[in-house]
Motif scaffolding. Structure first.
Motif, PDB file in Angstrom:
ATOM      1  N   THR A  99       0.909  -1.223   0.145  1.00  0.00           N
ATOM      2  CA  THR A  99       0.204   0.087  -0.074  1.00  0.00           C
ATOM      3  C   THR A  99       1.112   1.468  -0.380  1.00  0.00           C
ATOM      4  O   THR A  99       0.466   2.169  -0.845  1.00  0.00           O
ATOM      5  CB  THR A  99      -0.966   0.263   1.275  1.00  0.00           C
TER       6      THR A  99
ATOM      7  N   PHE B 161       2.374   1.790  -3.504  1.00  0.00           N
ATOM      8  CA  PHE B 161       1.226   2.348  -4.177  1.00  0.00           C
ATOM      9  C   PHE B 161       1.399   4.301  -4.126  1.00  0.00           C
ATOM     10  O   PHE B 161       1.201   4.810  -4.974  1.00  0.00           O
ATOM     11  CB  PHE B 161      -0.112   1.938  -4.438  1.00  0.00           C
TER      12      PHE B 161
ATOM     13  N   THR C  69      -5.264   2.918 -14.350  1.00  0.00           N
ATOM     14  CA  THR C  69      -5.440   1.496 -12.549  1.00  0.00           C
ATOM     15  C   THR C  69      -4.734   0.633 -12.667  1.00  0.00           C
ATOM     16  O   THR C  69      -3.232   0.434 -13.997  1.00  0.00           O
ATOM     17  CB  THR C  69      -6.363   0.651 -13.696  1.00  0.00           C
TER      18      THR C  69
ATOM     19  N   CYS D 233      -6.498  -2.116  -7.943  1.00  0.00           N
ATOM     20  CA  CYS D 233      -6.355  -0.132  -7.767  1.00  0.00           C
ATOM     21  C   CYS D 233      -7.261   0.457  -9.498  1.00  0.00           C
ATOM     22  O   CYS D 233      -6.881   0.790  -9.979  1.00  0.00           O
ATOM     23  CB  CYS D 233      -5.240   0.747  -7.309  1.00  0.00           C
TER      24      CYS D 233
ATOM     25  N   HIS E  46     -13.243  -1.078  -8.860  1.00  0.00           N
ATOM     26  CA  HIS E  46     -13.282   0.036  -8.071  1.00  0.00           C
ATOM     27  C   HIS E  46     -14.069   1.059  -8.993  1.00  0.00           C
ATOM     28  O   HIS E  46     -13.622   1.671  -9.880  1.00  0.00           O
ATOM     29  CB  HIS E  46     -11.777   0.569  -7.547  1.00  0.00           C
TER      30      HIS E  46
ATOM     31  N   ARG F  56     -10.812   4.486  -8.118  1.00  0.00           N
ATOM     32  CA  ARG F  56      -9.617   4.751  -8.080  1.00  0.00           C
ATOM     33  C   ARG F  56      -8.748   3.936  -9.073  1.00  0.00           C
ATOM     34  O   ARG F  56      -8.892   3.519  -9.810  1.00  0.00           O
ATOM     35  CB  ARG F  56      -8.925   3.046  -7.374  1.00  0.00           C
TER      36      ARG F  56
ATOM     37  N   SER G  23      -6.077   8.873   0.298  1.00  0.00           N
ATOM     38  CA  SER G  23      -6.867   7.748   0.719  1.00  0.00           C
ATOM     39  C   SER G  23      -8.308   8.829   0.471  1.00  0.00           C
ATOM     40  O   SER G  23      -9.260   7.948   0.310  1.00  0.00           O
ATOM     41  CB  SER G  23      -6.680   6.926   1.138  1.00  0.00           C
TER      42      SER G  23
ATOM     43  N   SER H 139      -8.849   7.509  -5.269  1.00  0.00           N
ATOM     44  CA  SER H 139      -7.848   7.153  -4.428  1.00  0.00           C
ATOM     45  C   SER H 139      -6.752   6.806  -4.931  1.00  0.00           C
ATOM     46  O   SER H 139      -7.282   5.349  -5.467  1.00  0.00           O
ATOM     47  CB  SER H 139      -8.808   6.517  -3.153  1.00  0.00           C
TER      48      SER H 139
ATOM     49  N   GLU I 146      -4.749   4.371  -3.292  1.00  0.00           N
ATOM     50  CA  GLU I 146      -5.136   3.300  -2.357  1.00  0.00           C
ATOM     51  C   GLU I 146      -5.027   1.911  -2.835  1.00  0.00           C
ATOM     52  O   GLU I 146      -6.919   1.548  -3.308  1.00  0.00           O
ATOM     53  CB  GLU I 146      -5.502   3.883  -0.927  1.00  0.00           C
ATOM     54  N   PRO I 147      -4.937   1.406  -3.097  1.00  0.00           N
ATOM     55  CA  PRO I 147      -4.867  -0.448  -3.922  1.00  0.00           C
ATOM     56  C   PRO I 147      -5.737  -0.898  -2.820  1.00  0.00           C
ATOM     57  O   PRO I 147      -5.965  -0.977  -0.971  1.00  0.00           O
ATOM     58  CB  PRO I 147      -3.586  -0.749  -3.784  1.00  0.00           C
ATOM     59  N   GLU I 148      -7.049  -1.339  -2.844  1.00  0.00           N
ATOM     60  CA  GLU I 148      -7.258  -3.313  -1.700  1.00  0.00           C
ATOM     61  C   GLU I 148      -6.255  -3.837  -1.656  1.00  0.00           C
ATOM     62  O   GLU I 148      -6.578  -4.822  -3.578  1.00  0.00           O
ATOM     63  CB  GLU I 148      -8.361  -3.285  -2.474  1.00  0.00           C
TER      64      GLU I 148
END
Length: 430
Positions: A152, A155, A177, A193, A213, A244, A260, A265, A267-269
């Motif tokens: 995270t 990123f 992305t 993301c 996202h 994202r 974020s 955002s 911020e990745p998952e």
């Protein structure tokens, strides 16, 4: 290793008309008459209206970039990428089968799907891994949550450094992305993301897939509105189709909000998956794939193809062709990662594949002869239309008739050539 496979096809009239009508419908929603890119922007409120070229070509670019490799612990991989119907190629990738040093048993792969230009996607493909590895936490295999945090942070740092470059180079409207996989001896760390997607097949079934996202997703929409934006026509401010992304700094200017918490955002998952001997393969792909095929369909299709094909580049190529024939108008990129437990070549499957192709060739010949009886030479579309309504047993699961279109096209041209040679002979002997 890289190879390119060249070719060209004329856009069928009905497809060309579909594209034009789609552009008209999309453009009617937005001021300025623009035909939008899949993840790109439409003109926002207060912007000057202008007409830009269509994002689609009259015929697709079918050159395929392919790449393959392996890691010493048993992983094999291949990449396939094609521009397709898009006016520009905005996809990039990063494939590192062995990171080296103390991470020699680790691998990293990522697909970057750019929008509003390719510059941001290209930059991130060159710098994201470096920012991830610069964090100390990525080396703490005994603490998966710290590795997750390091990814995270990588990123976020990439987006931070990108911002200064974007201001200097004028990339504020561009973004990308990202879907990536960091593979260690014990875990798979998948970071998403945007709306590119990862899918893991285990024991022949979809075991895991990332969530796209999109601005209309409840939590994404809540963040967008809290940052002063809105969601209309399933886009941020009626313009951007992903919630994202790295870049897209024109959507990251809300004061007193962390990165974020912005409309878009960075911020990745990040998901942690413990590796299993039952792991077969992992797919990383842009939305040019997922817009036309479901997780379950792609899992079934690749599982089947691996039993009849040992060249992973060819499997990727078949997936790309399948998505193209199913109607994808976007750039198409896929990375296929095969674990030691992946399906192996099967004599039974090879026999069934040969029988299927023989059946298709005979069906094409039969349809061609029936249509020729009307006195006119059948065109390819007519043959395909009749064949599509014919029950064909043994088609690849998840692929259907579209996945054998190259075989069908080859059989059609063989029949046409045979008939063209037969007619003069018949005249000469009469």
């Amino acid at each position: 290793m890289r190879t390119a496979r060249k070719g060209s096809v004329e856009m069928p009239a009905f497809v060309r008309q579909l594209v034009k009508e789609t552009e008209k419908r999309v453009s009617s929603f937005f001021k300025g008459g623009r035909g939008g890119a899949s993840d790109g922007e439409q003109p926002g409120e207060g912007e000057k209206e202008e007409v830009i070229p269509s994002p689609y070509l009259d015929r697709p670019v079918l050159d395929k970039l392919t790449e393959e490799g392996c890691a010493r612990w048993g992983l094999t991989y291949a990449l396939g990428s094609m521009q397709g119907w898009r006016a520009n190629m905005e996809d990039f990738h990063n494939c590192v089968s062995q990171l080296g040093g103390e991470l020699a048993e680790w691998s990293f792969f990522a697909v970057f799907d750019g929008h509003a230009g390719s510059s941001v996607a290209q930059y991130c493909s060159q710098h994201l891994l470096g920012h991830i590895l610069a964090t100390a936490g990525v080396r703490l295999e005994d603490h998966p949550e710290k590795v997750k945090g390091a990814i995270t942070e990588g990123f976020m740092q990439t987006d931070k450094h990108l911002h200064s470059v974007a201001r200097r180079e004028g990339w504020e409207r561009g973004g990308t992305t990202v879907v990536s996989a960091l593979i260690s001896p014990y875990y798979i760390y998948i970071a998403n993301c945007g709306d590119s997607r990862a899918m893991l097949c285990r024991s022949g079934q979809v075991f895991f897939s990332t969530e796209d996202h999109k601005p209309y997703c409840p939590l994404e929409k809540e963040r967008i509105e809290s940052a002063g934006g809105s969601v209309s026509l399933q886009r941020i401010n009626g313009s951007l189709a992903v919630s994202r992304a790295l870049g897209d700094f024109s959507y990251k200017g809300a004061e007193n909000r962390t990165p974020s918490q912005q409309m878009v955002s960075p911020e990745p998952e990040v998901c942690i998956i413990e590796r299993s001997p039952s792991d077969e393969f992992l797919v990383l792909a842009c939305d040019g794939v997922w817009d036309t095929i479901s997780n379950e369909e792609l899992c079934a299709f690749i599982h089947n193809r691996l039993q009849v094909c040992t060249d992973l580049r060819d499997v990727c190529s078949q997936v790309i062709d399948l998505c193209l024939y199913k109607g994808s108008l976007d750039n198409i990129s896929i990375i296929l990662l095969c674990f030691p437990g992946a399906p192996q070549l099967s004599a039974v499957a090879l026999h069934q594949e040969a029988e299927l192709e023989d059946l298709l060739e005979s069906k094409v010949a039969e349809i061609y002869d029936e249509l020729s009886a009307t006195g006119e030479e059948p065109d390819l579309l007519s043959v395909l239309t009749v064949l599509a309504s014919t029950a064909i047993p043994g088609l690849p699961p998840g692929g259907g008739i579209q996945s054998k279109r190259n075989c069908i096209i080859s059989a059609y041209y063989h029949q046409r050539e045979t008939h063209q040679h037969a007619v003069p002979n018949a005249v000469g002997t009469s």
